[in-house]
Write a protein that holds these residues in place. Structure first.
Motif, PDB file in Angstrom:
ATOM      1  N   LEU A  22       0.828  -1.201   0.000  1.00 43.09           N
ATOM      2  CA  LEU A  22       0.000   0.000   0.000  1.00 43.09           C
ATOM      3  C   LEU A  22       0.864   1.252   0.000  1.00 43.09           C
ATOM      4  CD1 LEU A  22      -2.698   1.497   0.244  1.00 43.09           C
ATOM      5  CD2 LEU A  22      -2.583   1.137   2.728  1.00 43.09           C
ATOM      6  N   ALA A  23       1.892   1.273   0.856  1.00 44.60           N
ATOM      7  CA  ALA A  23       2.780   2.440   0.902  1.00 44.60           C
ATOM      8  C   ALA A  23       3.456   2.660  -0.446  1.00 44.60           C
ATOM      9  CB  ALA A  23       3.820   2.256   2.001  1.00 44.60           C
ATOM     10  N   LEU A  24       3.940   1.597  -1.063  1.00 50.87           N
ATOM     11  CA  LEU A  24       4.611   1.713  -2.358  1.00 50.87           C
ATOM     12  C   LEU A  24       3.642   2.170  -3.442  1.00 50.87           C
ATOM     13  CD1 LEU A  24       6.747  -1.394  -1.770  1.00 50.87           C
ATOM     14  CD2 LEU A  24       7.726   0.719  -2.632  1.00 50.87           C
ATOM     15  N   GLU A  25       2.425   1.649  -3.418  1.00 56.21           N
ATOM     16  CA  GLU A  25       1.419   2.074  -4.399  1.00 56.21           C
ATOM     17  C   GLU A  25       1.154   3.571  -4.300  1.00 56.21           C
ATOM     18  OE1 GLU A  25      -1.809  -0.492  -3.443  1.00 56.21           O
ATOM     19  OE2 GLU A  25      -1.006  -2.182  -4.616  1.00 56.21           O
ATOM     20  N   ARG A  26       1.207   4.099  -3.077  1.00 55.77           N
ATOM     21  CA  ARG A  26       0.954   5.531  -2.890  1.00 55.77           C
ATOM     22  C   ARG A  26       2.104   6.397  -3.387  1.00 55.77           C
ATOM     23  NH1 ARG A  26      -1.140   6.107   3.172  1.00 55.77           N
ATOM     24  NH2 ARG A  26      -0.680   8.299   2.670  1.00 55.77           N
ATOM     25  N   THR A  27       3.246   5.777  -3.705  1.00 54.39           N
ATOM     26  CA  THR A  27       4.342   6.505  -4.345  1.00 54.39           C
ATOM     27  C   THR A  27       4.338   6.300  -5.861  1.00 54.39           C
ATOM     28  OG1 THR A  27       6.020   4.752  -4.229  1.00 54.39           O
ATOM     29  CG2 THR A  27       5.735   6.157  -2.270  1.00 54.39           C
ATOM     30  N   GLY A  28       3.350   5.543  -6.374  1.00 59.84           N
ATOM     31  CA  GLY A  28       3.241   5.331  -7.811  1.00 59.84           C
ATOM     32  C   GLY A  28       3.654   3.968  -8.307  1.00 59.84           C
ATOM     33  N   ALA A  29       4.005   3.056  -7.395  1.00 55.93           N
ATOM     34  CA  ALA A  29       4.427   1.713  -7.816  1.00 55.93           C
ATOM     35  C   ALA A  29       3.212   0.822  -8.064  1.00 55.93           C
ATOM     36  CB  ALA A  29       5.329   1.084  -6.766  1.00 55.93           C
ATOM     37  N   ARG A  30       3.435  -0.251  -8.805  1.00 59.32           N
ATOM     38  CA  ARG A  30       2.403  -1.257  -9.064  1.00 59.32           C
ATOM     39  C   ARG A  30       3.022  -2.644  -8.962  1.00 59.32           C
ATOM     40  NH1 ARG A  30       3.305  -3.483 -14.049  1.00 59.32           N
ATOM     41  NH2 ARG A  30       4.588  -2.244 -15.502  1.00 59.32           N
ATOM     42  N   LEU A  31       2.193  -3.617  -8.666  1.00 61.38           N
ATOM     43  CA  LEU A  31       2.678  -5.000  -8.608  1.00 61.38           C
ATOM     44  C   LEU A  31       3.046  -5.466 -10.008  1.00 61.38           C
ATOM     45  CD1 LEU A  31       3.097  -7.663  -7.008  1.00 61.38           C
ATOM     46  CD2 LEU A  31       0.722  -8.226  -7.570  1.00 61.38           C
ATOM     47  N   LEU A  32       4.263  -5.982 -10.162  1.00 63.95           N
ATOM     48  CA  LEU A  32       4.688  -6.550 -11.437  1.00 63.95           C
ATOM     49  C   LEU A  32       4.505  -8.058 -11.445  1.00 63.95           C
ATOM     50  CD1 LEU A  32       6.051  -6.324 -14.230  1.00 63.95           C
ATOM     51  CD2 LEU A  32       8.263  -6.559 -13.057  1.00 63.95           C
ATOM     52  N   VAL A  33       4.972  -8.733 -10.387  1.00 63.63           N
ATOM     53  CA  VAL A  33       4.911 -10.189 -10.391  1.00 63.63           C
ATOM     54  C   VAL A  33       5.172 -10.720  -8.986  1.00 63.63           C
ATOM     55  CG1 VAL A  33       7.386 -10.523 -10.891  1.00 63.63           C
ATOM     56  CG2 VAL A  33       5.726 -12.256 -11.637  1.00 63.63           C
ATOM     57  N   GLU A  34       4.643 -11.897  -8.719  1.00 60.93           N
ATOM     58  CA  GLU A  34       5.009 -12.660  -7.536  1.00 60.93           C
ATOM     59  C   GLU A  34       5.804 -13.863  -8.011  1.00 60.93           C
ATOM     60  OE1 GLU A  34       2.875 -15.125  -3.858  1.00 60.93           O
ATOM     61  OE2 GLU A  34       1.831 -13.454  -4.830  1.00 60.93           O
ATOM     62  N   ARG A  35       6.951 -14.097  -7.400  1.00 60.72           N
ATOM     63  CA  ARG A  35       7.834 -15.160  -7.850  1.00 60.72           C
ATOM     64  C   ARG A  35       8.008 -16.226  -6.776  1.00 60.72           C
ATOM     65  NH1 ARG A  35      10.942 -14.583 -12.239  1.00 60.72           N
ATOM     66  NH2 ARG A  35      12.914 -15.316 -11.378  1.00 60.72           N
ATOM     67  N   LEU A  36       8.260 -17.442  -7.227  1.00 63.38           N
ATOM     68  CA  LEU A  36       8.578 -18.557  -6.346  1.00 63.38           C
ATOM     69  C   LEU A  36      10.094 -18.638  -6.212  1.00 63.38           C
ATOM     70  CD1 LEU A  36       6.225 -21.263  -7.916  1.00 63.38           C
ATOM     71  CD2 LEU A  36       5.721 -19.743  -5.987  1.00 63.38           C
ATOM     72  N   ARG A  37      10.569 -18.741  -4.997  1.00 68.57           N
ATOM     73  CA  ARG A  37      11.995 -18.942  -4.746  1.00 68.57           C
ATOM     74  C   ARG A  37      12.188 -20.406  -4.365  1.00 68.57           C
ATOM     75  NH1 ARG A  37      15.376 -14.620  -3.629  1.00 68.57           N
ATOM     76  NH2 ARG A  37      16.196 -15.582  -1.735  1.00 68.57           N
ATOM     77  N   LEU A  38      13.081 -21.070  -5.081  1.00 69.28           N
ATOM     78  CA  LEU A  38      13.244 -22.510  -4.952  1.00 69.28           C
ATOM     79  C   LEU A  38      14.668 -22.859  -4.538  1.00 69.28           C
ATOM     80  CD1 LEU A  38      11.639 -22.078  -8.111  1.00 69.28           C
ATOM     81  CD2 LEU A  38      10.758 -24.203  -7.135  1.00 69.28           C
ATOM     82  N   GLU A  39      14.802 -24.061  -3.977  1.00 66.84           N
ATOM     83  CA  GLU A  39      16.118 -24.503  -3.507  1.00 66.84           C
ATOM     84  C   GLU A  39      16.279 -26.002  -3.736  1.00 66.84           C
ATOM     85  OE1 GLU A  39      18.343 -22.943   0.191  1.00 66.84           O
ATOM     86  OE2 GLU A  39      17.277 -24.741   0.883  1.00 66.84           O
ATOM     87  N   TRP A  40      17.470 -26.386  -4.178  1.00 61.97           N
ATOM     88  CA  TRP A  40      17.853 -27.800  -4.298  1.00 61.97           C
ATOM     89  C   TRP A  40      18.962 -28.058  -3.282  1.00 61.97           C
ATOM     90  CZ3 TRP A  40      22.129 -30.754  -5.069  1.00 61.97           C
ATOM     91  CH2 TRP A  40      21.928 -32.085  -5.456  1.00 61.97           C
TER      92      TRP A  40
END
Length: 316
Positions: free
Chosen positions: A136-154
């Protein structure tokens, strides 16, 4: 620069001697801050705090390549979640606005924002509020959600699929070869960053940008990279096993458009994983978009486990 507003002080930290102050708010990257400052990946003037007396109410920090004049990424933004103050999000917004005006050159696009979040953050009420307040704070500075990513580990000891012997693997010949292949695989890509780049530049330009921003900075030799080919030598895809500043990683993994749908991705990923195993690494990290189901499924079939997620926001 120091700004005083309504009994709040907003300023960059003075140096490593204030890391204790900056780290009063918890986050997974706190343990990396001292080394990042020592190596030049962070600078005191890129690390801002909002204080009420000695109490830390919000903070923001950018990360960059050693020697660069401007930061590459905003990867720390926190507010005091324990504060009963209903204005805590407003404090975060004000800190971001003031810090960005000082850190980011005028008339330039701010670096994107990344935040590591728990894999179940939507189901956990506390984690959800933490993530949503920052978004919410970032959106109020003009940002938008680009993507949600999965972080994986082997992890070592995890079995790999038995090689099917359908593909041969060879090193990348030169930079031009990898750039040409990176350009081709952007046709039909499901990767959100690549799709966003393609709205503003050609496929070739997007490939060059990706190479210069990431692959060119790996700390490992390009001899580790592999081109997958059919028995007659025709390229099918490629993988770039590597070490970045923090971990062994699968940096880039792709199959050419005309060869998708044949299950080659598992074999290419397994080969890249074997290259890193030969280096006796303690773990291998990777990431892919939550919406890139084919890629996420391939990682899991090869033995990679989702251990957290990452929210990425951008400014247009």
């Amino acid at each position: 620069m120091t700004v005083n507003q309504n009994e709040l002080t907003m300023r960059p930290i003075t140096g490593c001697e204030e890391l204790g102050l900056f780290s009063q708010l918890p986050y997974t990257l706190n343990e990396e801050l001292a080394d990042d400052l020592a190596t030049g990946r962070r600078r005191p003037e890129w690390m801002w705090v909002a204080l009420h007396g000695e109490r830390l109410l919000a903070r923001a920090a950018w990360w960059g390549r050693p020697g660069d004049d401007t930061p590459f990424l905003l990867d720390i933004f926190d507010i005091d979640d324990s504060s009963p103050d209903r204005d805590r999000v407003d404090i975060g917004v004000r800190l971001l606005q003031i810090a960005m005006a000082e850190v980011i050159p005028a008339s330039t696009r701010p670096p994107e924002y990344n935040r590591v979040v728990p894999s179940d953050w939507r189901e956990d009420d506390v984690a959800r509020h933490v993530v949503e307040d920052r978004m919410l704070a970032l959106e109020r500075t003009g940002a938008r959600l680009l993507v949600e990513r999965l972080r994986l580990e082997w992890r070592p000891g995890t079995p790999l699929p038995t090689p099917r012997q359908r593909l041969a693997f060879r090193p990348v010949r030169d930079t031009e070869e990898i750039l040409a292949l990176m350009t081709l695989v952007l046709d039909g890509t499901l990767d959100a960053h690549s799709r966003d780049d393609l709205t503003r530049m050609s496929a070739r330009e997007a490939a060059i940008r990706h190479y210069e921003d990431e692959l060119a900075h790996f700390r490992s030799p390009q001899d580790w990279w592999r081109i997958a080919t059919l028995p007659d030598g025709e390229p099918v895809g490629f993988v770039t096993p590597a070490r970045n500043d923090y971990n062994p990683v699968i940096g880039y993994l792709a199959v050419l458009p005309e060869h998708r749908g044949n299950g080659y991705i598992d074999e290419i990923l397994a080969e890249g994983t074997r290259i890193l195993i030969a280096q006796d690494v303690p773990r291998i990290r990777a990431a892919t978009d939550f919406g890139n189901t084919p890629m996420a499924s391939a990682f899991q079939r090869v033995g990679y486990v989702i251990f957290e997620r990452q929210i990425t926001m951008t400014w247009s």
